[in-house]
Enzyme design. Structure first.
Site, PDB file in Angstrom:
ATOM      1  N   SER A   1      -9.681   1.628   3.232  1.00 19.93           N
ATOM      2  CA  SER A   1      -8.850   2.398   2.323  1.00 19.93           C
ATOM      3  C   SER A   1      -7.851   1.556   1.533  1.00 19.93           C
ATOM      4  O   SER A   1      -7.357   2.014   0.513  1.00 19.93           O
ATOM      5  CB  SER A   1      -8.092   3.472   3.111  1.00 19.93           C
ATOM      6  OG  SER A   1      -7.222   2.875   4.053  1.00 19.93           O
TER       7      SER A   1
ATOM      8  N   SER B   1      -9.670  -0.719   7.412  1.00 21.98           N
ATOM      9  CA  SER B   1      -9.162  -0.600   6.045  1.00 21.98           C
ATOM     10  C   SER B   1      -8.480  -1.820   5.466  1.00 21.98           C
ATOM     11  O   SER B   1      -8.153  -1.829   4.286  1.00 21.98           O
ATOM     12  CB  SER B   1      -8.194   0.568   5.953  1.00 21.98           C
ATOM     13  OG  SER B   1      -8.927   1.746   5.803  1.00 21.98           O
TER      14      SER B   1
ATOM     15  N   LYS C   1       0.843  -1.208   0.000  1.00 20.88           N
ATOM     16  CA  LYS C   1       0.000   0.000   0.000  1.00 20.88           C
ATOM     17  C   LYS C   1       0.875   1.253   0.000  1.00 20.88           C
ATOM     18  O   LYS C   1       1.872   1.313   0.727  1.00 20.88           O
ATOM     19  CB  LYS C   1      -0.893  -0.030   1.245  1.00 20.88           C
ATOM     20  CG  LYS C   1      -1.902   1.109   1.335  1.00 20.88           C
ATOM     21  CD  LYS C   1      -2.800   0.929   2.548  1.00 20.88           C
ATOM     22  CE  LYS C   1      -3.847   1.999   2.693  1.00 20.88           C
ATOM     23  NZ  LYS C   1      -4.713   1.791   3.872  1.00 20.88           N
TER      24      LYS C   1
HETATM   25  N1  GLN Z   1     -13.032   3.839   6.816  1.00 22.13           N
HETATM   26  C1  GLN Z   1     -12.339   4.291   7.978  1.00 22.13           C
HETATM   27  C2  GLN Z   1     -11.989   5.736   7.839  1.00 22.13           C
HETATM   28  O1  GLN Z   1     -12.341   6.302   6.894  1.00 22.13           O
HETATM   29  C3  GLN Z   1     -11.125   3.452   8.236  1.00 22.13           C
HETATM   30  C4  GLN Z   1      -9.946   3.848   7.468  1.00 22.13           C
HETATM   31  C5  GLN Z   1      -8.749   3.035   7.811  1.00 22.13           C
HETATM   32  O2  GLN Z   1      -8.859   2.001   8.465  1.00 22.13           O
HETATM   33  N2  GLN Z   1      -7.589   3.515   7.403  1.00 22.13           N
HETATM   34  O3  GLN Z   1     -11.350   6.299   8.672  1.00 22.13           O
END
Ligand code: GLN
Length: 476
Positions: free
Chosen positions: A154, A178, A79
């Site tokens: 994400s 994420s 990532k």
């Molecule tokens: N969807 C969550 C957010 O927007 C989690 C994001 C993540 O785990 N990086 O913060």
């Protein structure tokens, strides 16, 4: 060789029998990934030179009769919020479009020492903020299973790459879901380890008290191998845990009969009936495997979304302050004064979601609001952690959905940040408590969209969690 379905043990066997060399495999993997990428936009950039250099080193080790490492020759996608020296790291942000990493993240060092071959960096939501990968400055990722749908976020690119078969395993990051949610949407395995199990050194900080690095893979075994390699104490991250990870892969085949598994009542209200049906069938499988299933309660769940979005935005507003146009970033051309430089660089560089979070986080930390919001959220976080602690007095692990619904259509929730935040309800609780959680594919809806089953375990019990996942995988 069928790259799209290769596993780590198959690659090892092929390399050791000299059926293929690591260089040949890497060349094939790069060609395949580059050719497939226009379909999904899973990768932001590839790194053929680095990949081939590492592959040559693996071949040399094999030729010399040395142990080539647990990930020898395995194509890995990383990532683009994780540093790999000499490669660009953009965090899917315009602001860091040209930033080149000055050092390796500990997870990167460890996976390359184990013979893993990083072939490219994957797309994600900007600074890992989002649930659909649509917040990337470099375009969304398409779900390989259903190209008109999001891959989740994400870590959408890392999940899509593994689902598409362009990487065997990948690294993602998880702050509030994420890794698990995109794994669930794309039909792959995703593991969020215990907080502190994997060093955060070299991970671009979003919300430091919640950030985790973890593996995505097509099988529980491959995820366990990658976790084993990257886990462990690291002097460079003061929050990394001293407790060594027991050999997870060795325990994958151990029986699960007699284990007590809890279903949190609060997680089954508001679930789409399709997802609910798939999860119920998965629970039935555990019953057949000899597990005892009981209902449990995690009463503070109702406050989790509010609590998470206060804490994560507070931490993000502080962490993102470093992107000021002086260090790291692309600098605004239009600034006459120093404050213009800050304002214009950040105004032009950050996308809408990052700006929203910086504003929200600054607000909840400001004098007069700190006690009402931030401090209160910290107290609620403790209640959520206590819920899990008392649940784990009664059960060995918890089974739950990952997401209330399967992958949604691109654009469907883009204009409604609240709807997007609410979709994180089942994943952020585990993140706030710092416990290990994972998603394992457990079937599809009538439209063929993947559904993930979430398994949650007490702190540092990844081996138990993976063993449960592997038992399910074998039973299916
Ligand atoms: N969807 C969550 C957010 O927007 C989690 C994001 C993540 O785990 N990086 O913060």
């Amino acid at each position: 060789m069928q790259l799209a379905s290769l596993t780590i043990p198959e690659i090892r066997a092929q390399l050791l029998s000299r059926a293929i060399s690591a260089v040949e495999l890497t060349e094939q993997a790069l060609r395949f990934a580059e050719a497939e990428n226009p379909k999904t936009n899973a990768y932001l950039h590839f790194c053929p030179e680095r990949a081939l250099e590492k592959a040559r080193a693996v071949d040399a080790r094999i030729a010399g009769g040395e142990e080539p490492g647990a990930l020898a020759g395995v194509p890995v996608a990383v990532k683009d919020v994780i540093l790999a020296q000499g490669l660009r790291m953009t965090c899917a942000s315009r602001l860091l479009e040209h930033f080149v990493a000055p050092y390796d993240a500990t997870a990167v060092t460890r996976l390359e020492q184990a013979g893993g071959i990083i072939i490219g960096k994957t797309n994600c939501d900007e600074f890992a903020m989002g649930s659909s990968n649509e917040n990337s400055a470099f375009g969304p990722v398409r779900n390989p299973v259903a190209p008109d749908r999001v891959p989740g976020g994400s870590s959408g690119g890392s999940a899509a790459a593994v689902a598409q078969g362009t990487a065997v395993v990948s690294l993602g990051s998880d702050t509030g879901g994420s890794i698990r949610q995109p794994a669930s949407f794309c039909g792959v395995v995703g593991v969020t380890p215990t907080y502190g199990r994997v060093s955060r050194y070299g991970l671009a900080a979003f919300a430091s008290s919640l950030d985790h690095i973890g593996p995505l893979a097509r099988s529980v075994h491959d995820a366990a191998v990658l976790l084993q390699v990257i886990a462990g104490r690291d002097e460079a991250d003061a929050t990394s845990a001293f407790a060594p990870l027991p050999d997870c892969t060795a325990e994958l085949t151990a029986p699960v009969a007699g284990m007590k598994l809890g279903l949190p009542r609060e997680y089954f209200n508001g679930l789409s009936s399709e997802v609910g049906g798939v999860i119920e069938r998965a629970v039935e499988t555990y019953r057949k495997l000899g597990c005892e299933i009981t209902w449990i309660s995690l009463p503070a769940t109702a406050y989790a979304v509010a609590c998470y979005y206060i804490i994560c935005t507070a931490e993000a507003s502080s962490n993102l302050a470093r992107y000021d146009g002086v260090r790291y970033t692309t600098r605004s051309e239009s600034a006459e004064t120093l404050s213009d430089l800050y304002r214009n660089t950040r105004g032009e560089g950050f996308g809408a979601e990052c700006k929203r979070r910086v504003m929200l986080g600054t607000y909840v930390l400001s004098a007069g609001y700190y006690d009402a919001y931030y401090l209160k959220a910290q107290k609620v976080r403790t209640l959520i952690a206590r819920d899990f602690a008392s649940a784990f007095q009664q059960v060995d692990a918890i089974l739950a959905p990952v997401s209330p619904f399967p992958a949604f259509k691109l654009g469907e929730k883009l204009d409604d940040p609240m709807a997007m935040y609410l979709s994180d309800i089942y994943t952020i609780t585990g993140s706030l408590a710092g416990i290990p959680c994972m998603s394992v594919p457990c079937g599809t809806t009538g439209d063929g969209l993947p559904v993930g089953l979430q398994i949650m375990a007490p702190h540092f019990e990844e081996a138990r969690m993976l063993r449960l996942a592997a038992a399910y995988e074998r039973a299916e």
